[in-house]
Scaffold this motif. Structure first.
Motif, PDB file in Angstrom:
ATOM      1  N   THR A   6      -4.331   3.137 -10.189  1.00  0.00           N
ATOM      2  CA  THR A   6      -5.810   3.364  -9.705  1.00  0.00           C
ATOM      3  C   THR A   6      -6.153   2.028  -8.984  1.00  0.00           C
ATOM      4  OG1 THR A   6      -7.010   3.179 -11.508  1.00  0.00           O
ATOM      5  CG2 THR A   6      -6.006   5.424 -10.954  1.00  0.00           C
ATOM      6  N   ASP A   7      -7.237   2.171  -8.323  1.00  0.00           N
ATOM      7  CA  ASP A   7      -7.827   0.794  -7.696  1.00  0.00           C
ATOM      8  C   ASP A   7      -8.374  -0.106  -8.980  1.00  0.00           C
ATOM      9  OD1 ASP A   7      -7.124   1.299  -5.233  1.00  0.00           O
ATOM     10  OD2 ASP A   7      -9.183   2.290  -4.715  1.00  0.00           O
ATOM     11  N   ILE A  40       0.969   5.466  -4.811  1.00  0.00           N
ATOM     12  CA  ILE A  40      -0.142   6.417  -4.801  1.00  0.00           C
ATOM     13  C   ILE A  40      -1.079   6.186  -5.982  1.00  0.00           C
ATOM     14  CG2 ILE A  40       1.345   8.153  -3.856  1.00  0.00           C
ATOM     15  CD1 ILE A  40       1.375   9.587  -6.365  1.00  0.00           C
ATOM     16  N   ASP A  41      -2.335   6.733  -5.742  1.00  0.00           N
ATOM     17  CA  ASP A  41      -3.313   6.609  -6.730  1.00  0.00           C
ATOM     18  C   ASP A  41      -2.935   6.941  -8.158  1.00  0.00           C
ATOM     19  OD1 ASP A  41      -6.109   5.700  -7.286  1.00  0.00           O
ATOM     20  OD2 ASP A  41      -6.420   7.589  -7.837  1.00  0.00           O
ATOM     21  N   ASP A  42      -2.300   8.205  -8.422  1.00  0.00           N
ATOM     22  CA  ASP A  42      -1.785   8.703  -9.496  1.00  0.00           C
ATOM     23  C   ASP A  42      -0.968   7.670 -10.117  1.00  0.00           C
ATOM     24  OD1 ASP A  42      -3.173  10.923  -9.262  1.00  0.00           O
ATOM     25  OD2 ASP A  42      -1.573  12.073  -8.506  1.00  0.00           O
ATOM     26  N   ASP A  55       0.694  -1.170  -0.061  1.00  0.00           N
ATOM     27  CA  ASP A  55      -0.116   0.035  -0.146  1.00  0.00           C
ATOM     28  C   ASP A  55       0.835   1.387  -0.231  1.00  0.00           C
ATOM     29  OD1 ASP A  55       1.015  -0.016   2.438  1.00  0.00           O
ATOM     30  OD2 ASP A  55      -0.902  -0.434   3.471  1.00  0.00           O
TER      31      ASP A  55
END
Length: 345
Positions: free
Chosen positions: A69-70, A64-66, A61
Motif C-alpha cells: 500500500t501507499d 499492485i496496492d494489495d 509503478d
C-alpha cells in the motif's frame, strides 16, 4: 556501477550482495544464491515484502496496492522484486536466513596484534584474508583456537578494511581471554563468522546520544570511525562513557581525536568507584546534563552490561523522555562464555 545491499535476516544474520545498476534486490540476491521469499516476482503477491532502513531506491509503478500500500511504502516497506537501488541500502528481511538457503559468511584471518591496554581490556587486531563487509556496530563470532567454541565480539574498526580491531573484556578464566593473554601470537589463524546484529548505525537525521559501559565502547568506536570517514557533522553527537575504576578507562586519546575531527561530537567519561579522583563520578545516568535530548527527538545507542541498560531505561521513564529510537546491546561476561550478547533495536 553496483551497490552494496545489506540483507538483515530476522535471526540476526547479515549478508551483503552486490546489486547492479537497474537490477532488483531480489535478482541480486538470487544471483548470490540467496533465496529471498518470493511467489510471483511481479509485484502482485507481496511475499517478498521487507523494510529498507537506509538507502535510496525506486519501486516503479508495476506493483499492485494489495501487495504494497501507499502507507506501507511511505513507512519504508519495499517489495524486493520491484526495488531497484541507486545507493547502498540496508534491507530487513522478515525471515530466518536458513529459510533463504543462506547463513553466516566465514572468513579466515590472522592475529596481527594483541595488546593488554588495561587490566580489564584487550585490544585484538586481526588481518582478514578476504573482504568482510559489516555495518558499523555489528559483531562477529570468533572461534577460540584449539576449541570448537566461539565468542561474539563487536568490531571497533571502520567497515571497509581487512584490518579489523576488537575491544575485548579480559575475563579471568575466560576461554578467549586465556588464549589472548597467555597463548596468542602474531600470525595465529582465526575463523570469523558473521557479521551479525541489529546494533548498527542508522542514517543520522537527528541528534545522537551514545552510552557505553566498559568494553561496550567497541561498537561505538566503529560508529565513530564511520562518521569520521564519511564527514557526518550535521547533527550533535554526544557520548557518555562509564567504567568502574580509573584503570578501566581506555581509548580516551582516540575519543579526543574523534572530537577534533567531528566538530559536533562531544564526550564525557565517568567512573563509578568512590575511590576515584575523576571529576565525573557515579553512573552514566548521573551525567546526562550535556546529552542532546531534543525533547525526545534523539536517537540513542547504548552498549553495556544489563544493569546499565536497565538503569538508562529507568532514567528515560523517570524523566518522561521517549527517544525517537533506542537501540541497545547488552552483554554479560562470565567464566563459561566470556560474553553473552543481547542485541535489540
Amino acid at each position: 556501477m553496483s551497490y552494496n545491499i545489506a540483507l538483515n535476516f530476522e535471526d540476526g544474520v547479515t549478508r551483503f550482495v552486490s546489486c547492479n545498476e537497474g537490477e532488483t534486490v531480489l535478482d541480486a540476491a538470487y544471483r548470490a544464491q540467496i533465496n529471498l521469499p518470493m511467489d510471483c516476482s511481479d509485484g502482485v503477491c507481496g511475499t517478498c515484502k521487507g523494510t529498507c532502513r537506509q538507502g535510496q531506491y525506486d519501486l516503479g509503478d508495476e506493483y499492485i496496492d494489495d501487495a504494497l500500500t501507499d502507507d506501507e511504502a511511505e513507512q519504508g516497506l519495499v517489495l524486493t522484486c520491484q526495488m531497484v537501488p541507486f545507493s547502498d541500502c540496508v534491507v530487513e528481511v522478515p525471515a530466518a536466513s536458513t529459510l533463504c538457503k543462506t547463513g553466516n559468511a566465514t572468513v579466515e584471518g590472522t592475529v596481527a596484534e594483541v595488546n593488554l591496554i588495561s587490566a580489564t581490556a584487550i585490544e585484538l587486531k586481526i588481518t582478514a584474508g578476504d573482504d568482510i563487509a559489516f555495518l558499523p556496530g555489528q559483531y562477529v563470532n570468533i572461534q577460540v583456537p584449539g576449541s570448537e567454541e566461539t565468542r561474539a565480539y563487536s568490531f571497533s574498526s571502520q567497515p571497509g578494511s581487512r584490518d579489523l580491531s576488537f575491544l575485548i573484556r579480559n575475563v579471568p578464566g575466560g576461554l578467549m581471554s586465556t588464549y589472548l593473554v597467555g597463548k596468542a601470537r602474531a600470525g595465529d589463524k582465526l575463523t570469523l563468522t558473521g557479521p551479525m546484529g541489529s546494533f548498527y548505525l542508522r542514517p543520522i537525521e537527528r541528534p545522537i546520544l551514545m552510552l557505553a559501559g566498559g568494553t561496550g565502547l567497541a561498537p561505538i568506536l566503529s560508529k565513530l570511525e564511520h562518521m569520521k570517514a564519511n564527514g557526518c557533522n550535521s547533527q550533535p553527537m554526544h557520548l557518555v562513557y562509564g567504567v568502574s575504576n580509573d584503570e578501566d578507562l581506555v581509548c580516551v586519546e582516540a575519543l579526543e581525536q574523534f572530537a577534533e575531527a567531528l566538530e559536533n561530537f562531544t564526550f564525557k567519561t565517568v567512573i563509578s568507584s568512590g575511590d576515584s579522583d575523576h571529576p565525573n563520578k557515579g553512573y552514566v545516568t548521573n551525567h546526562m546534563d550535556d546529552a542532546p535530548m531534543n525533547d525526545g527527538d534523539v536517537d540513542v545507542y547504548l552498549c553495556g552490561p544489563p544493569p546499565m541498560v536497565d538503569a538508562v531505561r529507568a532514567y528515560f521513564r523517570e524523566q518522561g523522555i521517549t527517544p525517537n529510537a533506542f537501540h541497545y546491546e547488552k552483554f554479560t561476561p562470565s567464566l563459561a562464555t566470556d560474553a553473552v550478547k543481547e542485541k535489540v533495536a
